[in-house]
Scaffold this active site. Structure first.
Site, PDB file in Angstrom:
ATOM      1  N   TYR A  30      -4.089   7.249  -7.124  1.00  0.00           N
ATOM      2  CA  TYR A  30      -3.026   6.426  -6.711  1.00  0.00           C
ATOM      3  C   TYR A  30      -3.577   6.030  -5.320  1.00  0.00           C
ATOM      4  O   TYR A  30      -3.513   4.586  -4.891  1.00  0.00           O
ATOM      5  CB  TYR A  30      -1.835   7.195  -6.512  1.00  0.00           C
ATOM      6  CG  TYR A  30      -0.440   6.125  -6.026  1.00  0.00           C
ATOM      7  CD1 TYR A  30       0.055   5.132  -6.613  1.00  0.00           C
ATOM      8  CD2 TYR A  30       0.104   6.557  -4.834  1.00  0.00           C
ATOM      9  CE1 TYR A  30       0.929   4.173  -6.215  1.00  0.00           C
ATOM     10  CE2 TYR A  30       0.886   5.862  -4.119  1.00  0.00           C
ATOM     11  CZ  TYR A  30       1.521   4.689  -4.912  1.00  0.00           C
ATOM     12  OH  TYR A  30       2.540   3.972  -4.343  1.00  0.00           O
TER      13      TYR A  30
ATOM     14  N   SER B 277       0.954  -1.284   0.136  1.00  0.00           N
ATOM     15  CA  SER B 277      -0.141   0.051   0.060  1.00  0.00           C
ATOM     16  C   SER B 277       0.813   1.142  -0.019  1.00  0.00           C
ATOM     17  O   SER B 277       2.000   1.090  -0.368  1.00  0.00           O
ATOM     18  CB  SER B 277      -1.063  -0.144   1.381  1.00  0.00           C
ATOM     19  OG  SER B 277      -1.889   1.160   1.184  1.00  0.00           O
TER      20      SER B 277
END
Length: 245
Positions: free
Chosen positions: A154, A140
């Protein structure tokens, strides 16, 4: 964890940056390492050579992580080379930074194909192929917490990755397979440093109480734990950012 065979790791995006640091660290931990690369065979072979020169066993395999046939072939080849798969690290990723109002949807789709679909395709194959006692580590980002302009697309792709972990961990109940994510902060890779002035880098580094950028090795250290002895950490997202968020 079983100890009657050498443990084997597959690291996507393992030819450079954080992915390469992870591959080298896992090799130093004694794992055989398959480095998965999309296009840059030169860098992938350099990473393999570095591991081999340090006494480890490694092999590079080219694959599109979002292509289920290519990923199946990747696992098939890894099993043929090393006998099985115990650890999968999904470090492959790409980043598009644009305000939502100006978002290029083709670029958005390409990014989500790698970051979301790619992670899910690899995780899906891993769920059926990992030996008991294994580990899946996804990537992540700390910007999911920072609400920075231009990062919406994103951050959204990485929020999807975070959602995967705890659910897959529960679906793998009974097999002693952990599923976690790491969320790095700004890290001093060539990709991150490119195009930034010294002043900009200093400002970014100063945003965390450690007053420095992360190093690829800082991230690799946490993944080493999750891939190895950190068996009681499961279904979590670990923020590795020096306290920035």
């Amino acid at each position: 964890m079983s100890t009657n065979h050498n443990r084997v790791a597959v690291v996507t995006g393992g030819s450079r940056g954080i992915g390469r640091a992870v591959a080298e660290r896992l090799a130093a931990d004694g794992l055989d390492v398959v480095i998965v690369f999309a296009a840059n065979e030169v860098e992938a072979k350099a990473a393999v050579t570095a591991i081999q020169e340090a006494g480890g066993r490694s092999h590079a395999i080219q694959a599109d992580v979002a292509d289920e046939s290519a990923v199946k072939a990747l696992f098939d080849m890894t099993e043929q080379l090393f006998g099985g798969v115990d650890v999968v690290v999904n470090a492959a990723g790409t980043m598009v930074l644009q305000p939502v109002a100006e978002l290029d949807l083709d670029e958005f789709d390409r990014m989500h194909r790698t970051n979301v679909r790619g992670t899910f395709v690899v995780a899906r194959e891993a769920a059926g192929r990992l030996r008991d006692g294994g580990a899946i580590v996804n990537f992540s980002t700390s910007v999911t917490r920072l609400n920075l302009p231009t990062y919406a697309a994103y951050a959204a792709s990485k929020a999807a990755v975070e959602a995967l972990g705890p659910i897959l961990a529960r679906e793998l109940r009974g097999r002693d397979i952990t599923v976690n994510a790491v969320a790095p902060g700004p890290t001093a890779t060539a990709l991150f440093l490119e195009g930034k002035s010294d002043e900009m880098i200093r400002n970014i580094a100063g945003q965390n109480p450690m007053e420095r950028l992360g190093r690829p090795e800082d991230i690799a250290e946490v993944i080493s734990l999750l891939a190895g002895r950190g068996r009681w950490i499961n279904g979590q997202t670990i923020y590795v950012n020096g306290g920035a968020a």
